[in-house]
Enzyme design. Structure first.
Site, mmCIF file in Angstrom:
data_model
loop_
_atom_site.group_PDB
_atom_site.id
_atom_site.type_symbol
_atom_site.label_atom_id
_atom_site.label_comp_id
_atom_site.label_asym_id
_atom_site.label_seq_id
_atom_site.Cartn_x
_atom_site.Cartn_y
_atom_site.Cartn_z
ATOM 1 N N LYS A 53 0.842 -1.208 0.000
ATOM 2 C CA LYS A 53 0.000 0.000 0.000
ATOM 3 C C LYS A 53 0.869 1.247 0.000
ATOM 4 O O LYS A 53 0.576 2.232 -0.708
ATOM 5 C CB LYS A 53 -0.945 -0.011 1.216
ATOM 6 C CG LYS A 53 -2.019 -1.087 1.079
ATOM 7 C CD LYS A 53 -2.911 -1.258 2.293
ATOM 8 C CE LYS A 53 -3.819 -2.477 2.038
ATOM 9 N NZ LYS A 53 -4.846 -2.694 3.053
ATOM 10 N N GLN A 97 -5.243 -1.760 9.319
ATOM 11 C CA GLN A 97 -5.095 -3.075 8.692
ATOM 12 C C GLN A 97 -5.648 -4.160 9.620
ATOM 13 O O GLN A 97 -5.322 -4.212 10.804
ATOM 14 C CB GLN A 97 -3.607 -3.328 8.380
ATOM 15 C CG GLN A 97 -3.340 -4.578 7.566
ATOM 16 C CD GLN A 97 -3.793 -4.471 6.116
ATOM 17 O OE1 GLN A 97 -4.009 -3.384 5.575
ATOM 18 N NE2 GLN A 97 -3.969 -5.603 5.471
ATOM 19 N N ASP A 120 -11.754 2.101 3.368
ATOM 20 C CA ASP A 120 -12.072 0.674 3.268
ATOM 21 C C ASP A 120 -13.560 0.447 3.022
ATOM 22 O O ASP A 120 -13.967 -0.649 2.640
ATOM 23 C CB ASP A 120 -11.738 -0.026 4.598
ATOM 24 C CG ASP A 120 -10.310 -0.559 4.677
ATOM 25 O OD1 ASP A 120 -9.780 -0.961 3.632
ATOM 26 O OD2 ASP A 120 -9.757 -0.573 5.786
HETATM 27 N N1 L34 Z 1 -8.420 -2.722 6.839
HETATM 28 N N2 L34 Z 1 -7.582 -4.800 6.293
HETATM 29 C C1 L34 Z 1 -8.099 -3.617 5.910
HETATM 30 N N3 L34 Z 1 -8.300 -3.319 4.596
HETATM 31 C C2 L34 Z 1 -7.973 -4.218 3.629
HETATM 32 O O1 L34 Z 1 -8.219 -3.944 2.349
HETATM 33 C C3 L34 Z 1 -7.406 -5.440 4.008
HETATM 34 N N4 L34 Z 1 -6.989 -6.385 3.080
HETATM 35 C C4 L34 Z 1 -7.200 -7.799 3.387
HETATM 36 C C5 L34 Z 1 -6.571 -8.043 4.767
HETATM 37 N N5 L34 Z 1 -6.831 -6.971 5.724
HETATM 38 C C6 L34 Z 1 -7.248 -5.723 5.359
HETATM 39 C C7 L34 Z 1 -5.916 -6.243 2.290
HETATM 40 O O2 L34 Z 1 -5.319 -5.196 2.147
HETATM 41 C C8 L34 Z 1 -6.433 -8.465 2.255
HETATM 42 N N6 L34 Z 1 -5.600 -7.416 1.705
HETATM 43 C C9 L34 Z 1 -4.592 -7.623 0.735
HETATM 44 C C10 L34 Z 1 -3.922 -6.588 0.123
HETATM 45 C C11 L34 Z 1 -2.918 -6.804 -0.804
HETATM 46 C C12 L34 Z 1 -2.557 -8.075 -1.152
HETATM 47 C C13 L34 Z 1 -3.224 -9.135 -0.565
HETATM 48 C C14 L34 Z 1 -4.230 -8.909 0.366
HETATM 49 C C15 L34 Z 1 -1.445 -8.273 -2.111
HETATM 50 O O3 L34 Z 1 -0.667 -7.381 -2.364
HETATM 51 N N7 L34 Z 1 -1.318 -9.503 -2.669
HETATM 52 C C16 L34 Z 1 -0.266 -9.845 -3.617
HETATM 53 C C17 L34 Z 1 0.729 -10.836 -3.031
HETATM 54 C C18 L34 Z 1 1.308 -10.419 -1.736
HETATM 55 C C19 L34 Z 1 2.231 -11.479 -1.153
HETATM 56 O O4 L34 Z 1 3.214 -11.839 -1.843
HETATM 57 O O5 L34 Z 1 1.966 -11.933 -0.039
HETATM 58 C C20 L34 Z 1 -0.913 -10.526 -4.811
HETATM 59 O O6 L34 Z 1 -0.326 -10.503 -5.894
HETATM 60 O O7 L34 Z 1 -1.987 -11.115 -4.649
#
Ligand code: L34
Length: 285
Positions: A53, A97, A120
């Site tokens: 982020k 988060q 959010d």
């Molecule tokens: N308050 N909490 C709040 N807002 C959110 O919108 C979230 N979420 C979920 C968990 N808790 C939260 C997220 O940000 C899930 N989430 C989230 C955000 C980004 C990624 C995954 C989940 C992400 O960047 N995923 C990458 C891989 C990351 C890795 O290597 O671990 C992807 O390519 O899917």
């Protein structure tokens, strides 16, 4: 063979739009959008997401404020920080988060975030607005899924859409967004009887279960669009979705990978919401 839905590419396009609009608004107003991200404790997955982020804020030209609080932070301490951020005019969006450690009631925290800064869209006021279709922000993950479906060119209106999972953060709002677009929507969950017979009807199948490889080939209709919201960490450290990709991919018409599918979209939509919050708070078009 399915077509792959490239979440990185779609998210880059959304972020580029946000960057261009931000550049213009900064020139016009002399102000810059700001996002505050609060992380409590040392959850390694949360750390990765929060870092992503922060990077996205840099990409689109936002100020980012990070607050990393210790695992033993009290609810009062966190509420106090939220109040400070609520009244800071350089902060247009506030995100705590999730998950937070057990001594903190996440509902109390979400309620305390000013609805105007709730990028959010978890605050009850914003949830209610989504229900009646009168909203400024959509929750980032379901909104990102809608963008991914739209990127395929597949029409949602009239289609059978099945969402597996009924969380407040993904399943429930996801179903509502598909309904707003005139999908015929079914929500499945852990008590659903004969789950496979329901999911096999889906033209558009969204999996938000939280169990690795939960969706198998027998649960998927030939030619379905399959969206995998799962983000499961296997023992070997590998990231894995809710869909058994190897099995399901040959049956689907379109499918998202994990990583590189929904995850990057969640972050792109957060940037979009923060820009919206900035514009509303500064009376910019
Ligand atoms: N308050 N909490 C709040 N807002 C959110 O919108 C979230 N979420 C979920 C968990 N808790 C939260 C997220 O940000 C899930 N989430 C989230 C955000 C980004 C990624 C995954 C989940 C992400 O960047 N995923 C990458 C891989 C990351 C890795 O290597 O671990 C992807 O390519 O899917």
């Amino acid at each position: 063979m399915a077509n792959l839905i490239d979440g990185k590419q779609v998210s880059a396009a959304v972020k580029e739009q946000v960057r261009l609009e931000t550049e213009k608004l900064v020139q016009e107003s002399g102000k810059r959008p700001g996002l505050a991200v609060v992380i409590v404790g040392n959850n390694p997955a949360s750390r990765v997401y929060v870092n992503n982020k922060k990077k996205a804020c840099e990409t689109v030209g936002f100020q980012s404020f990070e607050y990393a609080l210790p695992e033993d932070t009290t609810q009062e301490e966190l509420l106090e920080l939220v109040q400070t951020l609520n009244s800071d005019s350089n902060v247009n969006g506030i995100l705590v988060q999730l998950p937070v450690p057990p001594q903190i009631d996440d509902k109390a925290i979400i309620n305390a975030i000013s609805a105007e800064k709730d990028v959010d869209a978890f605050h009850p006021e914003n949830v209610g607005r989504i229900m009646i279709g009168d909203y400024a922000f959509l929750p980032c993950t379901p909104a990102g899924v809608m963008e991914l479906i739209d990127s395929t060119g597949v029409e949602i209106s009239g289609k059978k859409c099945v969402v597996i999972g009924r969380s407040n953060i993904v399943g429930k709002p996801m179903a509502m967004l598909l309904l707003h677009r005139s999908g015929t929507v079914t929500i499945c969950h852990s008590r659903t009887q004969d789950l496979a017979s329901v999911t096999r009807e889906a033209d558009i199948l969204v999996a938000a279960v939280g169990k690795a490889n939960f969706v198998t080939a027998d649960m998927v209709k030939d030619g379905a669009v399959v969206i995998d919201v799962g983000m499961n960490r296997l023992e070997n450290g590998k990231l894995c979705g809710d869909v058994d990709f190897a099995q399901v991919e040959p049956k689907a018409s379109w499918i998202t990978p994990v990583p590189g599918g929904v995850g990057p979209m969640t972050i792109a939509m957060l940037m979009k919401n923060t820009l919206t919050a900035f514009k509303k708070q500064n009376q910019l078009a």
